[in-house]
Structure formats: C-alpha cells, structure tokens
Write an enzyme that holds these catalytic residues in place. Structure first.
Site, PDB file in Angstrom:
ATOM      1  N   HIS A 134       0.788  -1.236   0.000  1.00 38.19           N
ATOM      2  CA  HIS A 134       0.000   0.000   0.000  1.00 38.19           C
ATOM      3  C   HIS A 134       0.818   1.284   0.000  1.00 38.19           C
ATOM      4  O   HIS A 134       0.270   2.365  -0.084  1.00 38.19           O
ATOM      5  CB  HIS A 134      -0.951   0.024   1.192  1.00 38.19           C
ATOM      6  CG  HIS A 134      -0.257   0.311   2.496  1.00 38.19           C
ATOM      7  ND1 HIS A 134       0.506  -0.623   3.137  1.00 38.19           N
ATOM      8  CD2 HIS A 134      -0.179   1.428   3.231  1.00 38.19           C
ATOM      9  CE1 HIS A 134       1.015  -0.094   4.232  1.00 38.19           C
ATOM     10  NE2 HIS A 134       0.613   1.160   4.321  1.00 38.19           N
TER      11      HIS A 134
HETATM   12  C1  UD1 Z   1      -2.261   5.492   6.040  1.00 33.32           C
HETATM   13  C2  UD1 Z   1      -0.933   5.893   6.698  1.00 33.32           C
HETATM   14  C3  UD1 Z   1       0.080   4.751   6.537  1.00 33.32           C
HETATM   15  C4  UD1 Z   1      -0.475   3.449   7.034  1.00 33.32           C
HETATM   16  C5  UD1 Z   1      -1.779   3.152   6.307  1.00 33.32           C
HETATM   17  C6  UD1 Z   1      -2.362   1.852   6.774  1.00 33.32           C
HETATM   18  C7  UD1 Z   1      -0.382   8.286   6.614  1.00 33.32           C
HETATM   19  C8  UD1 Z   1       0.509   9.287   6.000  1.00 33.32           C
HETATM   20  N1  UD1 Z   1      -0.340   7.066   6.073  1.00 33.32           N
HETATM   21  O1  UD1 Z   1      -2.030   5.417   4.652  1.00 33.32           O
HETATM   22  O2  UD1 Z   1       1.244   5.066   7.264  1.00 33.32           O
HETATM   23  O3  UD1 Z   1       0.445   2.401   6.811  1.00 33.32           O
HETATM   24  O4  UD1 Z   1      -2.676   4.240   6.573  1.00 33.32           O
HETATM   25  O5  UD1 Z   1      -3.511   1.507   6.132  1.00 33.32           O
HETATM   26  O6  UD1 Z   1      -1.073   8.585   7.560  1.00 33.32           O
HETATM   27  N2  UD1 Z   1      -9.456   4.973   2.035  1.00 33.32           N
HETATM   28  C9  UD1 Z   1     -10.663   4.325   2.030  1.00 33.32           C
HETATM   29  N3  UD1 Z   1     -11.211   3.982   3.232  1.00 33.32           N
HETATM   30  C10 UD1 Z   1     -10.613   4.272   4.416  1.00 33.32           C
HETATM   31  C11 UD1 Z   1      -9.389   4.945   4.398  1.00 33.32           C
HETATM   32  C12 UD1 Z   1      -8.815   5.276   3.196  1.00 33.32           C
HETATM   33  O7  UD1 Z   1     -11.231   4.044   1.001  1.00 33.32           O
HETATM   34  O8  UD1 Z   1     -11.173   3.921   5.484  1.00 33.32           O
HETATM   35  C13 UD1 Z   1      -8.843   5.336   0.744  1.00 33.32           C
HETATM   36  C14 UD1 Z   1      -9.147   6.749   0.333  1.00 33.32           C
HETATM   37  O9  UD1 Z   1      -9.315   6.779  -1.037  1.00 33.32           O
HETATM   38  C15 UD1 Z   1      -7.889   7.499   0.701  1.00 33.32           C
HETATM   39  C16 UD1 Z   1      -6.814   6.438   0.527  1.00 33.32           C
HETATM   40  O10 UD1 Z   1      -7.442   5.214   0.855  1.00 33.32           O
HETATM   41  O11 UD1 Z   1      -7.681   8.637  -0.073  1.00 33.32           O
HETATM   42  C17 UD1 Z   1      -5.612   6.673   1.383  1.00 33.32           C
HETATM   43  O12 UD1 Z   1      -5.978   6.816   2.768  1.00 33.32           O
HETATM   44  P1  UD1 Z   1      -5.029   7.651   3.771  1.00 33.32           P
HETATM   45  O13 UD1 Z   1      -5.521   7.566   5.148  1.00 33.32           O
HETATM   46  O14 UD1 Z   1      -4.782   9.005   3.200  1.00 33.32           O
HETATM   47  O15 UD1 Z   1      -3.644   6.949   3.677  1.00 33.32           O
HETATM   48  P2  UD1 Z   1      -3.253   5.397   3.630  1.00 33.32           P
HETATM   49  O16 UD1 Z   1      -2.664   5.150   2.274  1.00 33.32           O
HETATM   50  O17 UD1 Z   1      -4.345   4.520   4.114  1.00 33.32           O
END
Ligand code: UD1
Length: 363
Positions: free
Chosen positions: A205
């Site tokens: 991821h």
């Molecule tokens: C975040 C953390 C990362 C961690 C990861 C675990 C930061 C900088 N990164 O990254 O360190 O390893 O979580 O999962 O904080 N999304 C969904 N549903 C959710 C959450 C996210 O669909 O419940 C999608 C959204 O499109 C979002 C994308 O995933 O834009 C990324 O989510 P985000 O929380 O920004 O970062 P992660 O890549 O999950």
C-alpha cells in the site's frame, strides 16, 4: 487522577492503542479515546475496535480522506476544540500516521504534554510521509517510548534528551500475543481455501510502490513467480485497489494469479500470517509481526525504519525489482519455515511499562 487522551486515526494505530487502554484502566487512570476518522471504512476501522475489545471512541472527529495537508489541518482544527473542551493531562499518540503528527502538534501548541509510543524509528527516507511524521512528532514529544535500541540511538543523534526516552518494547506485539490463540483457532486459511503452512501472504500500500505503474508492475511480476510455487493471498488496501484498476493491471494474466480479498480483520490477518510459509509486504507492522512469529518475510522496500527485524533474522529488504523478489523468495522457500530470534523486550508487556512510567510522570 491523571487524565490521558489516546489518539487513534488509521488502521495501524488501533492494535497499538488496545493494550494501552487496558493498562490505563488496570492502573485506574482516567482516559478518553479520540478517533480522528482518518480511516472510516468498517473494515479499516470499526472492525478492529470490535475484535480487539477497544471501547468505542468517546468522540470521532470524522476527518476522512483528502490531501495530506487537508488531513493534517482538519485533524488539528477539530482536535483543538476537543482538547479545549476536555483538556487532558497528557496526550498519547502512537505510530507515524498523519493523525499522529497532527495530534502531537495540536497538544504541543496548547501546552499539553505529549507521549509518543513507537518513537525513534527512522528509515532515512525523507520521501516517505511517515518518516517526516516520525521526525516531527519525536521533536515535540515530552516522553518518547521506544520499541528497539536503534530508536534510542536515532533520538540521541537528533539531540533529544536521554531522560525523555524510554525503551519499553513493542505495544503491537502485546496485542499479537494477547490474540494469537484466538487467531489460530479461527483458522482463516480454511475459509480462504489455502493449505495451512503452504501459502504466501502479500500486502502492498505504500504510495512509492503502488502509485508508480512501473514499480507496481515489477512487484506484481515477482508475486506472480511466487504464485507458481504456492497459493498467494492478497488482502488489497483501498488505495492499491484503485491503482490496479487505474493502471489496467486487473486483467493481465502475468500480473495476477493471486487470491485477492478485501482488507482482513485483525484476527484473520494474524492467523493467516502465523501459518504462512512466506510474507511479502511493504507494511511496517507486518515486518514486526512476522519477526515476533518467526515467519520468513520479504520487505518490498529499499529501507526499513525497523532494522531490528532484519537483525532478528526473519526479514529481508528486497525492494521492488522482480528478479530480487523472485530470487529471495526462492531462497526463503528452500529454508526453514520458522526462522530468526525475536527481540527480548517484545514480550507482551510494553503497554504496562509505558503506563507505569506515565503514571509516575503525570502524578
Ligand atoms: C495510512 C498511513 C500509513 C499506514 C496506512 C495503513 C499516513 C501518511 N499514512 O495510509 O502510514 O500504513 O494508513 O492503512 O497517515 N481509504 C478508504 N477507506 C478508508 C481509508 C482510506 O477508502 O477507510 C482510501 C481513500 O481513497 C484514501 C486512501 O485510501 O484517499 C488513502 O488513505 P489515507 O488515510 O490518506 O492513507 P493510507 O494510504 O491509508
């Protein structure tokens, strides 16, 4: 009575706060759980609270997705109001996600002491958002609880006063040991139709791996080589799912062959990893969990902020190139199925040590 506010925002935070909540309650201290809402899908959030027996958050700030700047700014704005209404004696933040940094900075600006759990980890790679989150969070934390000796050394080099740093072990491994029997009993491999001990698990991821089509393709080719040897289970993170579709990789045979599933709950993932023959991942948490379980692991990154997992002997850094992944996988598959020596302080009691120290520091 000291009042502690615990911050949780994203999936890897939840297993870290679970043992802290338990230890705070056992010590009879006051606590409030604040969920920032960074992760909001049931499978990425609520499911973990239920499985790990974490009480419902006292408040969910509902921040959600957005650019990193928006995420940080929104958490800070909403947390300021929370901290003004329910001012704690100390704010405890865990790990390295955006919510961790935003909460530490907000508390600091309001003059509230901050404790950082899992402090001092450094990959040396400043292009990773988590690395910047770690450096800044540590820079403004009052108490820094570390999980491995390298972390103490990193903090010393950054000029952080030694008396603020305490090596306590690994709270995520507290949760692992507390749940291992339940996870094994759940036999997730049966539901996924793979033979116990005879499959690989993949997670992926990191933006650096999944947002770059060339790297993602190269990694998927490496995974495809493992697929030729044994079944591969791949719980797909929402970000990765989006990229696989966007780059048109879903339909290409040479980039597939694995069993794609939705993100798994904590117990299923733990049970699956414990009985895996091999794990391929770019997650920080899985590097540690495989080390505690002595499961062979290939880390699909050029660096790690968790060098103790390499020293322990079960984890190797292989990067993103197909050949490196394929040859390292072949080597590990030719060896023993449990390897390495877990670190001494990863004994299931880190949260107790933290809370004992915090109780003294806040009294
Ligand atoms: C975040 C953390 C990362 C961690 C990861 C675990 C930061 C900088 N990164 O990254 O360190 O390893 O979580 O999962 O904080 N999304 C969904 N549903 C959710 C959450 C996210 O669909 O419940 C999608 C959204 O499109 C979002 C994308 O995933 O834009 C990324 O989510 P985000 O929380 O920004 O970062 P992660 O890549 O999950």
């Amino acid at each position: 009575m000291a009042m502690i506010t615990l911050i949780a925002g994203a999936r890897p935070n939840f297993m870290k706060i679970a043992p802290l909540v338990r230890a705070i309650d056992a010590a009879g201290l006051g606590r409030r759980i604040v969920h920032t809402g960074q992760h909001y899908d049931r499978k990425m959030s609520e499911a973990f609270f239920e499985e790990l027996g974490i009480p419902d958050p006292d408040v969910n700030l509902g921040v959600g997705s957005g650019s990193h700047v928006e995420q940080l700014a929104e958490v800070m704005r909403r947390l300021e109001a929370e901290f003004r209404t329910n001012r704690p004696d100390v704010v405890v933040v865990v790990g390295d996600v955006n919510s961790t940094l935003a909460a530490a900075l907000t508390a600091n600006k309001l003059g509230i002491p901050v404790a950082h759990v899992e402090a001092g980890l450094r990959s040396g790679d400043r292009t990773m958002p988590e690395e910047i989150n770690r450096i800044l969070t540590d820079g403004i934390s009052d108490w820094l609880y570390t999980s491995e000796p390298d972390a103490d050394e990193n903090l010393r080099k950054e000029g952080i006063a030694e008396e603020r740093v305490k090596l306590v072990g690994n709270v995520m491994i507290d949760t692992l040991f507390a749940n291992l029997e339940r996870a094994r009993a759940a036999k997730p491999w049966e539901r996924l139709g793979v033979p116990r001990g005879g499959y690989a698990v993949v997670t992926l991821h990191r933006p650096s791996n999944v947002d770059d089509p060339q790297r993602l393709e190269s990694i998927l080719r490496g995974i495809h080589d493992v697929v030729r040897e044994m079944p591969v289970v791949f719980p797909v993170h929402p970000r990765t799912l989006g990229r696989l579709k966007e780059f048109g990789f879903s339909g290409r045979e040479e980039l597939n062959g694995y069993t794609a599933v939705e993100p798994l709950g904590y117990l299923d993932m733990l049970g699956l990893v414990d009985s895996a023959r091999l794990v391929l991942t770019d997650s920080g948490g899985l590097q540690e969990e495989t080390t505690a379980l002595r499961v062979p692991c290939l880390t699909l990154r050029e660096n790690t902020e968790r060098p103790i997992t390499i020293e322990a002997g079960n984890n190797r850094l292989v990067g993103w190139r197909t050949e490196a992944i394929t040859s390292a996988a072949a080597e590990l598959l030719a060896g023993e199925s449990r390897i390495g020596t877990p670190p001494e302080l990863w004994d299931g009691r880190a949260a107790e040590r933290i809370v004992r120290h915090l109780a003294g520091a806040t009294s």
